[in-house]
Design a protein around this motif. Structure first.
Motif, PDB file in Angstrom:
ATOM      1  N   LYS A 289     -63.083  -7.602  -2.296  1.00 21.97           N
ATOM      2  CA  LYS A 289     -63.667  -6.716  -3.312  1.00 21.97           C
ATOM      3  C   LYS A 289     -63.342  -7.182  -4.732  1.00 21.97           C
ATOM      4  CE  LYS A 289     -61.516  -2.975  -1.956  1.00 21.97           C
ATOM      5  NZ  LYS A 289     -60.683  -3.399  -0.806  1.00 21.97           N
TER       6      LYS A 289
ATOM      7  N   GLN B  87     -61.447  11.986  -3.871  1.00 18.90           N
ATOM      8  CA  GLN B  87     -61.786  11.108  -5.004  1.00 18.90           C
ATOM      9  C   GLN B  87     -63.301  10.913  -5.100  1.00 18.90           C
ATOM     10  OE1 GLN B  87     -59.518   7.418  -4.846  1.00 18.90           O
ATOM     11  NE2 GLN B  87     -57.558   8.513  -4.684  1.00 18.90           N
TER      12      GLN B  87
ATOM     13  N   PRO C  67     -58.744  -3.551   2.724  1.00 18.74           N
ATOM     14  CA  PRO C  67     -57.928  -4.413   1.874  1.00 18.74           C
ATOM     15  C   PRO C  67     -58.158  -5.873   2.261  1.00 18.74           C
ATOM     16  CG  PRO C  67     -56.528  -2.910   3.186  1.00 18.74           C
ATOM     17  CD  PRO C  67     -57.945  -2.563   3.469  1.00 18.74           C
TER      18      PRO C  67
ATOM     19  N   HIS D 243     -48.797   3.085   0.659  1.00 21.34           N
ATOM     20  CA  HIS D 243     -49.391   4.425   0.682  1.00 21.34           C
ATOM     21  C   HIS D 243     -50.353   4.593  -0.494  1.00 21.34           C
ATOM     22  CE1 HIS D 243     -45.849   5.233   3.277  1.00 21.34           C
ATOM     23  NE2 HIS D 243     -46.729   6.008   3.888  1.00 21.34           N
TER      24      HIS D 243
ATOM     25  N   GLY E 288     -61.768  -0.218  -5.511  1.00 19.77           N
ATOM     26  CA  GLY E 288     -60.529   0.459  -5.115  1.00 19.77           C
ATOM     27  C   GLY E 288     -60.582   1.965  -5.332  1.00 19.77           C
ATOM     28  N   PHE E 289     -61.692   2.446  -5.790  1.00 18.04           N
ATOM     29  CA  PHE E 289     -61.912   3.877  -6.015  1.00 18.04           C
ATOM     30  C   PHE E 289     -63.369   4.183  -5.717  1.00 18.04           C
ATOM     31  CE2 PHE E 289     -62.806   7.746  -8.218  1.00 18.04           C
ATOM     32  CZ  PHE E 289     -61.619   8.457  -8.233  1.00 18.04           C
TER      33      PHE E 289
ATOM     34  N   VAL F 298     -51.555   6.444  -3.957  1.00 20.87           N
ATOM     35  CA  VAL F 298     -51.133   7.222  -5.111  1.00 20.87           C
ATOM     36  C   VAL F 298     -51.932   8.540  -5.093  1.00 20.87           C
ATOM     37  CG1 VAL F 298     -51.150   7.198  -7.651  1.00 20.87           C
ATOM     38  CG2 VAL F 298     -50.541   5.126  -6.372  1.00 20.87           C
TER      39      VAL F 298
ATOM     40  N   VAL G 183     -47.126   2.215  -4.224  1.00 19.70           N
ATOM     41  CA  VAL G 183     -47.986   1.033  -4.080  1.00 19.70           C
ATOM     42  C   VAL G 183     -47.293  -0.016  -3.218  1.00 19.70           C
ATOM     43  CG1 VAL G 183     -49.011  -0.904  -5.337  1.00 19.70           C
ATOM     44  CG2 VAL G 183     -49.220   1.420  -6.248  1.00 19.70           C
TER      45      VAL G 183
ATOM     46  N   ARG H 175     -49.066 -10.947  -2.285  1.00 19.38           N
ATOM     47  CA  ARG H 175     -48.631  -9.975  -3.293  1.00 19.38           C
ATOM     48  C   ARG H 175     -47.424  -9.210  -2.745  1.00 19.38           C
ATOM     49  NH1 ARG H 175     -54.088  -6.945  -4.499  1.00 19.38           N
ATOM     50  NH2 ARG H 175     -53.037  -5.315  -3.319  1.00 19.38           N
TER      51      ARG H 175
ATOM     52  N   ARG I 175     -60.963   6.240  -2.813  1.00 18.87           N
ATOM     53  CA  ARG I 175     -60.247   5.867  -1.596  1.00 18.87           C
ATOM     54  C   ARG I 175     -60.030   7.064  -0.687  1.00 18.87           C
ATOM     55  NH1 ARG I 175     -57.830   0.959  -3.444  1.00 18.87           N
ATOM     56  NH2 ARG I 175     -56.706  -0.161  -1.826  1.00 18.87           N
TER      57      ARG I 175
ATOM     58  N   LEU J 193     -52.929  -0.216 -11.639  1.00 18.95           N
ATOM     59  CA  LEU J 193     -51.590   0.179 -11.172  1.00 18.95           C
ATOM     60  C   LEU J 193     -50.612  -0.986 -11.269  1.00 18.95           C
ATOM     61  CD1 LEU J 193     -52.670   2.343  -8.111  1.00 18.95           C
ATOM     62  CD2 LEU J 193     -51.630   3.169 -10.229  1.00 18.95           C
ATOM     63  N   ARG J 194     -51.046  -2.191 -10.862  1.00 15.53           N
ATOM     64  CA  ARG J 194     -50.122  -3.337 -10.920  1.00 15.53           C
ATOM     65  C   ARG J 194     -49.712  -3.633 -12.358  1.00 15.53           C
ATOM     66  NH1 ARG J 194     -53.026  -4.588  -6.426  1.00 15.53           N
ATOM     67  NH2 ARG J 194     -54.727  -5.613  -7.544  1.00 15.53           N
TER      68      ARG J 194
ATOM     69  N   ARG K 140     -51.551  -0.308   5.344  1.00 15.54           N
ATOM     70  CA  ARG K 140     -52.733  -0.215   4.467  1.00 15.54           C
ATOM     71  C   ARG K 140     -54.022  -0.214   5.277  1.00 15.54           C
ATOM     72  NH1 ARG K 140     -51.172  -4.914   1.171  1.00 15.54           N
ATOM     73  NH2 ARG K 140     -53.300  -4.994   0.387  1.00 15.54           N
TER      74      ARG K 140
ATOM     75  N   THR L 247     -58.737  -0.186  -9.663  1.00 15.68           N
ATOM     76  CA  THR L 247     -57.595   0.740  -9.768  1.00 15.68           C
ATOM     77  C   THR L 247     -56.303   0.043  -9.319  1.00 15.68           C
ATOM     78  OG1 THR L 247     -58.320   1.682  -7.661  1.00 15.68           O
ATOM     79  CG2 THR L 247     -58.832   2.919  -9.660  1.00 15.68           C
ATOM     80  N   GLY L 248     -56.395  -0.883  -8.370  1.00 15.47           N
ATOM     81  CA  GLY L 248     -55.210  -1.630  -7.952  1.00 15.47           C
ATOM     82  C   GLY L 248     -54.647  -2.443  -9.122  1.00 15.47           C
TER      83      GLY L 248
ATOM     84  N   MET M 151     -55.031   9.421  -9.785  1.00 20.97           N
ATOM     85  CA  MET M 151     -56.074   8.405  -9.753  1.00 20.97           C
ATOM     86  C   MET M 151     -57.363   8.912 -10.405  1.00 20.97           C
ATOM     87  SD  MET M 151     -54.396   5.981  -8.571  1.00 20.97           S
ATOM     88  CE  MET M 151     -55.721   4.826  -8.854  1.00 20.97           C
TER      89      MET M 151
END
Ligand code: ADP
Length: 184
Positions: free
Chosen positions: A14, A94, A10, A58, A87-88, A60, A54, A131, A90, A36-37, A142, A32-33, A65
């Protein structure tokens, strides 16, 4: 076609680098972040499910995902020069699911772009970003989740994927130029 997974802790940059790359190379950029946001701020079903997870740092669930990414890839890669996933994957699960869908879509032979920075630099950047999931406690979690669940994916990719390692410390433009030269 460029088929790129951008990988790293993190705060390593990226999001910034994938945005620049997607513009330069006409790639579909999936963060993906960001998905989700946006879902959280729009209060969609996904957002309501994901919000607490999020914000606590942790992960998801893999099922959720994977469904998001499969749909997104099926619908958005046509007409582009490829894609960059940010972000994928993770988790190893996945990563396996991604291989299956890419095979199905005829888009296999991924390149893995691994951005690297030390923990001190990462923590400094995340604290500056601010954030809602960028507070000291969540950042610590994280980073731990990254080490425990995400970093092992590199071992999964090592045997047969091209892994490009780039130092993420330095000016945004210098990092970007390095990445572009490695990709060409
Ligand atoms: P960062 O910039 O810290 O890497 P992201 O914006 O990629 O963060 O993701 C923010 C949060 O969204 C993660 O901490 C996690 O809760 C959730 N998330 C994003 N991508 C995934 C994924 N592939 N699997 C599970 N959770 C995810």
């Amino acid at each position: 076609m460029h088929k790129i997974v951008i990988f790293g802790a993190p705060g390593v940059g990226k999001g910034t680098q994938s945005q620049l790359l997607s513009e330069k190379l006409n790639l579909y950029h999936l963060s993906t972040g960001e998905v989700l946001r946006k879902a959280i701020s729009d209060e969609t079903d996904l957002g309501l499910k994901a919000k607490k997870i999020v914000e606590s740092g942790h992960l998801v669930s893999d099922d959720l995902m994977i469904e998001i990414v499969v749909d997104a890839l099926k619908n958005n890669v046509k007409g582009t020069e490829g894609f960059i996933l940010d972000g994928f994957p993770r988790t190893i699960e996945q990563a396996g699911a991604l291989d299956n869908i890419l095979k199905e879509l005829g888009l296999d032979d991924l390149k893995v772009l691994h951005l690297v920075a030390n923990d001190d630099e990462i923590i400094k950047r995340l604290m500056l970003r601010g954030r809602t999931d960028d507070n000291a406690e969540t950042i610590k979690l994280r980073l731990k989740v990254y080490i425990d669940s995400t970093k092992p994916i590199l071992e999964y990719y090592k045997p047969d994927r091209k892994i490009i390692e780039v130092n993420g410390i330095g000016e945004i433009e210098d990092v970007f130029n390095k990445i572009v030269s490695y990709l060409q």
